[in-house]
Design an enzyme around this catalytic site. Sequence first.
Site: not given
Length: 330
Positions: A58, A62, A65, A102, A133, A193, A269
Site C-alpha cells: 500500500c 499509516c 499498518c 468483509c 462489506c 462502517c 464492532r
Amino acid sequence: MTVDPATPRHDWTLQEVRDLFALPFMELVFRAAEVHRRGFDPSEVQKSRLLSIKTGGCAENCGYCSQSAHFDTGLKAEKLMDAQVVLAEAMAARAGGADRFCMGAAWRELKDRDLPKLQAMIAGVKALGLETCATLGMLTPDQARGLKAAGLDYYNHNLDTSPEFYGEVVTTRTWQDRLDTLAAVRDAGMATCCGGIVGMGESRADRAGLLHALATLPAHPDSLPVNALVPIAGTPLGDRVRAEGAIDPIEFVRTVAVARLVCPRSIVRLSAGREAMSLEMQALCFLAGANSIFVGGRLLTTPNPEDDADADLFARLDLKPMIAAREVAA
C-alpha cells in the site's frame, strides 16, 4: 424537556464527550448498558469474517499498518485475489457461522480497472446470503455507485483517530479525504462502517475527539469498529507501543461505552486486538455496548481468536449470533 439518551444526536460538543469519559467507570458502563438495551438485544453479537483480498504494497504511510510499502515488516505484496477464491472463502465463513463477510484491499484508492472484478466478488458473496462489506481505500462517487449496484451493503473507511492526532498516524491521506469518501458512500445509498484505532499513543482527549467526530458526522456510522492497536514490529506506531505498553483494558472499555452512548444505534464492532483481550475484558465490552466481533484466525494480517475460542466465549457468556438486518441493501 428530557432527551431520550437512546435517540441519536448530532449536536454533541467535544466537552460533553470528554465528560462522558470522565464519569466513574461503573456509572459510565451502566449508562451505556441501558442505552444498548434500548436498541439491541444484549445477548446478540454479530459474527463477521474479514478477508484480505489484496495484501501488502500500500502506498499509504499509516503508522500502524504492516501492509504499508513505507515500512519493512516482512510482508510480501500480493495481487488481487480471483473472485472464485474469495467466494470459496465466503462459503467457508458462512459454514463457520459468520453472517457478514468483509473484503479488504491494501490500496490508497480504488482503481476503475479493478471495479468489475470487485463487483463480481460482491455479487457472489451477496448471493450466498451474507451481509457484505468492503474496505478499498478512497472512492469516487461513481465508484461508490458501482459498488452499491453490485450489492455492497457497507463500506468501511475509518477516521482512525482525532483530527488533532491524525498527523501522527498518517500523512499521505488528509482528514478531508476521508470525509469525502464517506460522503460518496452515503450519497450512493450504502451504509457506512467508520470507527478508529485506540492504543496508538494517543491521549484520552484524542479518543474523545475521535468519537466526537463520528457522532457529529451528517449521519452516524451504521457500523462503528473500535480497534485496539496490534503492534507490528517495523511500523512506527507498533514499535512505539511495544516500548511504551498497550492501552489500559479499562480505558478501552470506557471507549466502547462512550461510543455506544454517542452513537446509540450503531453496531459497535469489537475489532482488532481481541486475541490479547481476556474473556473478562471482552465481557465488559459487550456489557458496555459492543455487539459484533470478527471470527476466524486472522484479521487481514494480524492474529484473531480461533473459532473454538469464540465458541467458548459465546457459550460462557450466554451469547447468541445476531442475524444481519438485510434492509441495508434495499
